[in-house]
Design a protein around this motif. Structure first.
Motif, PDB file in Angstrom:
ATOM      1  N   ASP A 160       0.830  -1.202   0.000  1.00  0.00           N
ATOM      2  CA  ASP A 160       0.000   0.000   0.000  1.00  0.00           C
ATOM      3  C   ASP A 160       0.867   1.255   0.000  1.00  0.00           C
ATOM      4  N   ARG A 161       1.896   1.247   0.831  1.00  0.00           N
ATOM      5  CA  ARG A 161       2.762   2.439   0.899  1.00  0.00           C
ATOM      6  C   ARG A 161       3.530   2.648  -0.396  1.00  0.00           C
ATOM      7  N   ARG A 164       1.696   4.766  -3.222  1.00  0.00           N
ATOM      8  CA  ARG A 164       1.269   6.155  -3.001  1.00  0.00           C
ATOM      9  C   ARG A 164       1.273   6.930  -4.321  1.00  0.00           C
ATOM     10  N   ASP A 173      -9.756   8.091  -2.510  1.00  0.00           N
ATOM     11  CA  ASP A 173      -8.375   7.619  -2.574  1.00  0.00           C
ATOM     12  C   ASP A 173      -7.407   8.533  -1.838  1.00  0.00           C
ATOM     13  N   ASP A 175      -5.383  10.138   1.086  1.00  0.00           N
ATOM     14  CA  ASP A 175      -4.947   9.835   2.448  1.00  0.00           C
ATOM     15  C   ASP A 175      -4.914  11.172   3.185  1.00  0.00           C
ATOM     16  N   TRP A 176      -6.009  11.489   3.893  1.00  0.00           N
ATOM     17  CA  TRP A 176      -6.147  12.814   4.486  1.00  0.00           C
ATOM     18  C   TRP A 176      -5.108  13.076   5.567  1.00  0.00           C
ATOM     19  N   ASP A 177      -4.758  12.069   6.335  1.00  0.00           N
ATOM     20  CA  ASP A 177      -3.770  12.257   7.396  1.00  0.00           C
ATOM     21  C   ASP A 177      -2.431  12.698   6.809  1.00  0.00           C
ATOM     22  N   ARG A 178      -1.955  11.974   5.807  1.00  0.00           N
ATOM     23  CA  ARG A 178      -0.672  12.328   5.195  1.00  0.00           C
ATOM     24  C   ARG A 178      -0.764  13.629   4.402  1.00  0.00           C
ATOM     25  N   GLY A 201      -2.232  10.357  -1.804  1.00  0.00           N
ATOM     26  CA  GLY A 201      -3.314   9.382  -1.822  1.00  0.00           C
ATOM     27  C   GLY A 201      -2.841   8.001  -2.175  1.00  0.00           C
ATOM     28  N   TYR A 202      -3.803   7.103  -2.303  1.00  0.00           N
ATOM     29  CA  TYR A 202      -3.516   5.722  -2.654  1.00  0.00           C
ATOM     30  C   TYR A 202      -3.788   5.529  -4.138  1.00  0.00           C
TER      31      TYR A 202
END
Length: 391
Positions: A160-161, A164, A173, A175-178, A201-202
């Motif tokens: 998953d990482r 990105r 898709d 990634d709000w935290d990152r 995002g992913y």
């Protein structure tokens, strides 16, 4: 401390020294109770220095050995029993007795015992084979319980990482935290908001294979524990659809056990511990399994004592890395501490940028994650295993 408590503590120390030293003429003057005397007798069978006494203690009788194994299981915790079993195989030459079903039912299953059974696989009588499979199955089930979930979680997270993207196609898709962390410098205090200059995002989850993994395992006798762990990890990785996993074992010949990866017990019984080593031939075969070099991880598990053509082996590794394959050498995949290995070959590989180090089974999931994310594996090994890559 009161005088009475001090006397009790002193007696306990003498008792322990008596058990450590063994024999009546130990100088402690301490008499053993009934259970301690039985425990002392069990230890003396294995660790008494008198060769004749040790031989008389067990002889070559499978029933007598089985009773002794039952005794030590009642006196000691399983971790100590496993050490004593390993010592018994070496010091009392009991290996051939493991071909007896009665013996196999008495032992405490562990990785070292599985390695010994695998080395006897070709000479094992049919009546002992099912008992041996039961022992191997029990150990494999325990290893899977301990390692499988952590491996799948580490590999899935790494995939998953590694996927990105800074151009997510859908709001779902993102990634709000990152994304917030990456844009904190664009915080507007008057509105209490962060204006995202770039999104993190992913990428769309892929159903197709994302990485090819080839495990190439040296099955010389010194690599027994590594073979056991490699078989279990190979089966776990093969169960993940995002990976295309192959498992190859070798001595002077090469055997592809990939079709057996659905059952790690079958994988292990497909190995044949012992014999010579031709790493070059094994790497040549593995090269043919790699179809997407830039998305491939080749893990050679070997002590690097090469019986084949060394120069050609090094050329093949150089060609694999030049093509984009990530090559990693594990000098051992076990809990046995610092392994013996060929330092010259390790140094030659290191000069090519190929890390070579021993890895514990508990650390292997993290190693796979680092490899999938294409981090510097040599740096990862130093940080997480506390040892530099071999030179």
């Amino acid at each position: 401390m009161s005088e009475g408590r001090g006397a009790v503590a002193g007696e306990e120390r003498l008792r322990r020294w008596r058990l450590v030293l063994g024999g009546d003429a130990d100088g402690t003057g301490c008499a053993l109770g009934n259970r301690d005397a039985q425990l002392d007798a069990a230890l003396s069978v294995l660790y008494n220095r008198d060769e004749e006494e040790r031989g008389a203690g067990l002889g070559a009788s499978a029933p007598r050995v089985a009773r002794w194994l039952g005794d030590i299981r009642s006196y000691f915790p399983s971790t100590v029993v496993q050490v004593m079993q390993k010592d018994a195989l070496r010091r009392l030459n009991l290996t051939r007795l493991l071909l007896e079903p009665e013996m196999l039912e008495a032992v405490e299953p562990d990785v070292h015992l599985v390695g010994t059974l695998l080395s006897l696989n070709r000479v094992m009588p049919e009546k002992a084979r099912e008992s041996a499979r039961a022992v191997v199955r029990k150990v494999v089930a325990e290893l899977e319980r301990r390692l499988a979930q952590r491996t799948r979680a580490a590999v899935t997270g790494a995939l998953d990482r590694s996927a990105r993207t800074h151009r997510p196609k859908r709001v779902a898709d993102i990634d709000w935290d990152r994304t917030i962390r990456a844009n904190l410098r664009h915080y507007l205090p008057e509105t209490g908001t962060v204006v995202p200059e770039r999104l993190v995002g992913y990428a769309r989850r892929q159903r197709a294979v994302q990485r090819e993994v080839v495990l190439c395992v040296d099955q010389s006798a010194s690599m027994a524990a590594s073979v056991v762990y490699s078989g279990v990890f190979g089966a776990v990785l093969a169960s993940m659809r995002s990976l295309k996993t192959s498992l190859v074992v070798f001595d002077t010949a090469v055997v592809d056990l990939t079709p057996e990866l659905h059952d790690p017990v079958e994988v292990l019984f497909g190995t044949q511990l012992g014999g010579g080593t031709d790493i070059n031939r094994a790497i040549a075969y593995a090269q043919g399994l790699i179809t997407r070099p830039n998305d491939s991880i080749f893990i050679l598990i070997s002590d690097l004592y090469e019986g084949g053509v060394r120069e050609e082996m090094l050329r093949r590794v150089a060609a694999m890395t030049a093509a984009g394959t990530q090559v990693i050498v594990l000098l051992a995949l076990s809990d046995e501490g610092q392994p013996s290995y060929d330092h010259d070959n390790a140094a030659a590989l290191a000069a090519m940028g190929v890390p070579a180090f021993a890895c514990t089974p508990d650390a292997f999931p993290g190693l796979m994650a680092a490899a999938i994310e294409r981090r510097d594996v040599a740096v990862w090994a130093e940080q997480h295993l506390g040892v530099p890559s071999a030179r």
